[in-house]
Design an enzyme around this catalytic site. Structure first.
Site, PDB file in Angstrom:
ATOM      1  N   ASP A 156     -67.761 -38.366  46.112  1.00  0.00           N
ATOM      2  CA  ASP A 156     -67.976 -37.708  47.413  1.00  0.00           C
ATOM      3  C   ASP A 156     -68.233 -36.211  47.272  1.00  0.00           C
ATOM      4  OD1 ASP A 156     -67.951 -39.706  49.358  1.00  0.00           O
ATOM      5  OD2 ASP A 156     -65.764 -39.744  49.499  1.00  0.00           O
ATOM      6  N   ARG A 199     -60.257 -37.685  46.503  1.00  0.00           N
ATOM      7  CA  ARG A 199     -61.075 -36.470  46.583  1.00  0.00           C
ATOM      8  C   ARG A 199     -60.369 -35.209  46.101  1.00  0.00           C
ATOM      9  NH1 ARG A 199     -64.998 -35.684  51.588  1.00  0.00           N
ATOM     10  NH2 ARG A 199     -65.891 -34.342  49.979  1.00  0.00           N
ATOM     11  N   ARG A 248     -58.005 -36.192  59.509  1.00  0.00           N
ATOM     12  CA  ARG A 248     -57.941 -35.578  58.177  1.00  0.00           C
ATOM     13  C   ARG A 248     -57.107 -34.288  58.188  1.00  0.00           C
ATOM     14  NH1 ARG A 248     -62.153 -37.523  54.742  1.00  0.00           N
ATOM     15  NH2 ARG A 248     -62.343 -39.730  55.211  1.00  0.00           N
ATOM     16  N   HIS A 270     -64.192 -36.507  61.283  1.00  0.00           N
ATOM     17  CA  HIS A 270     -64.244 -35.061  61.006  1.00  0.00           C
ATOM     18  C   HIS A 270     -64.883 -34.382  62.222  1.00  0.00           C
ATOM     19  CE1 HIS A 270     -64.346 -35.075  56.278  1.00  0.00           C
ATOM     20  NE2 HIS A 270     -63.203 -34.590  56.687  1.00  0.00           N
ATOM     21  N   CYS A 277     -72.464 -32.317  56.276  1.00  0.00           N
ATOM     22  CA  CYS A 277     -71.462 -32.646  55.249  1.00  0.00           C
ATOM     23  C   CYS A 277     -71.916 -32.184  53.874  1.00  0.00           C
ATOM     24  CB  CYS A 277     -71.213 -34.142  55.193  1.00  0.00           C
ATOM     25  SG  CYS A 277     -70.642 -34.869  56.719  1.00  0.00           S
TER      26      CYS A 277
HETATM   27  N1  ARG Z   1     -66.980 -40.095  52.255  1.00  0.00           N
HETATM   28  C1  ARG Z   1     -66.594 -38.766  52.638  1.00  0.00           C
HETATM   29  C2  ARG Z   1     -65.175 -38.762  53.176  1.00  0.00           C
HETATM   30  O1  ARG Z   1     -64.831 -39.678  53.870  1.00  0.00           O
HETATM   31  C3  ARG Z   1     -67.542 -38.217  53.656  1.00  0.00           C
HETATM   32  C4  ARG Z   1     -67.286 -36.790  53.990  1.00  0.00           C
HETATM   33  C5  ARG Z   1     -68.220 -36.293  55.032  1.00  0.00           C
HETATM   34  N2  ARG Z   1     -68.103 -34.899  55.195  1.00  0.00           N
HETATM   35  C6  ARG Z   1     -68.058 -34.274  56.354  1.00  0.00           C
HETATM   36  N3  ARG Z   1     -68.072 -32.974  56.363  1.00  0.00           N
HETATM   37  N4  ARG Z   1     -67.945 -34.922  57.496  1.00  0.00           N
HETATM   38  O2  ARG Z   1     -64.408 -37.882  52.911  1.00  0.00           O
END
Ligand code: ARG
Length: 274
Positions: free
Chosen positions: A67, A92, A137, A166, A266
């Site tokens: 990612d 991550r 998140r 997000h 992103c």
């Molecule tokens: N697969 C990544 C995650 O879930 C995607 C992140 C997308 N980034 C964003 N800025 N919305 O963390």
């Protein structure tokens, strides 16, 4: 009359991009991604930025971090100072050091976070305030840390729909107001709690309210220089609204990244100078 201002962006090539785990509602590891296609889409996005006169710096991709292409999540940089991310998911967290190394190598003072936050994924910056998402998140404690670090009012907004996990999937800053003096945003109201919807209506009564169909193709995952708005080409309804308001929509194809729950924004972190 809208005026573009040149930006500095940080991107990370999708060399190791994959959907090998599922940490949001979009990710399905059973469906393989086409990495060649992802690389083509990413290169085109980078070329669009440089074609618009923006500067693009690159983060070195590291193996085992599929990612990492989503560079927006590594930090939020305001006035030449970085608030470095602390990722929610262990998959991550290895990205944190890569971002800290880049920030330090580029002379940008970085404060590591004690609370979970995913950089510009959940922080949207305007000239006089910072909008901050929570609910999936980023922890609320990070909103206060950001306010203490930057000395800019941080407005917390609760996200309620797991498809828009997000802030940058549900809200975008079209004009940060640095030149025009009039910040302008677009958002999907239903992605927010009723209270957060009221807060947004008070702060931005003239904001563009985007239809769910446009948000579902990551239309709000857009990158604006206050005139050119880079967004997924599929978000045609939103693009029409932007044109009516004097913006210039620039459609790009980021469908390969949508499989991981991402779009143009992103992939793009803005490095705001002092
Ligand atoms: N697969 C990544 C995650 O879930 C995607 C992140 C997308 N980034 C964003 N800025 N919305 O963390």
């Amino acid at each position: 009359m809208r005026t573009a201002t040149p930006r500095h962006f940080l991107m990370c090539p999708p060399t190791h991009f994959a959907v090998s785990y599922a940490i949001n509602a979009w990710m399905d590891p059973a469906v393989p991604v086409d990495r060649r296609r992802a690389l083509d889409q990413w290169e085109r996005l980078r070329d669009v930025y440089t074609g618009l006169g923006h500067r693009v710096s690159l983060l070195d991709p590291r193996p085992g971090l599929p990612d990492m292409v989503f560079a927006a999540n590594g930090a939020v940089v305001v006035g030449g100072t970085a608030y470095a991310a602390r990722f929610r998911n262990p998959e991550r967290t290895g990205e944190e050091a890569a971002h800290l190394d880049w920030l330090r190598a580029n002379g940008i003072p970085a404060t590591p976070s004690t609370a979970v936050h995913e950089g510009e994924g959940d922080f949207a910056v305007t000239a006089d305030l910072i909008l901050a998402g929570t609910g999936f998140r980023t922890e609320q404690a990070a909103h206060m840390e950001a306010q203490e670090l930057f000395g800019v009012p941080v407005v917390g907004l609760r996200l309620v729909d797991p498809r828009f996990y997000h802030l940058d999937t549900a809200l975008t800053v079209l004009d940060d107001g640095r030149v025009s003096g009039r910040p302008d945003i677009a958002y999907l109201p239903e992605a927010f709690s009723p209270a957060a919807q009221r807060v947004l209506a008070v702060l931005f009564p003239d904001a563009i309210r985007v239809a769910e169909a446009d948000a579902l193709v990551f239309g709000l995952n857009a990158v604006s220089d206050a005139y050119n708005v880079v967004l997924p080409a599929q978000a045609t309804g939103f693009a029409a609204l932007l044109a009516e308001r004097g913006y210039r929509p620039v459609g790009v194809d980021t469908t390969e990244f949508a499989r991981s729950g991402g779009g143009p924004k992103c992939c793009t972190q803005e490095i705001r100078p002092a």
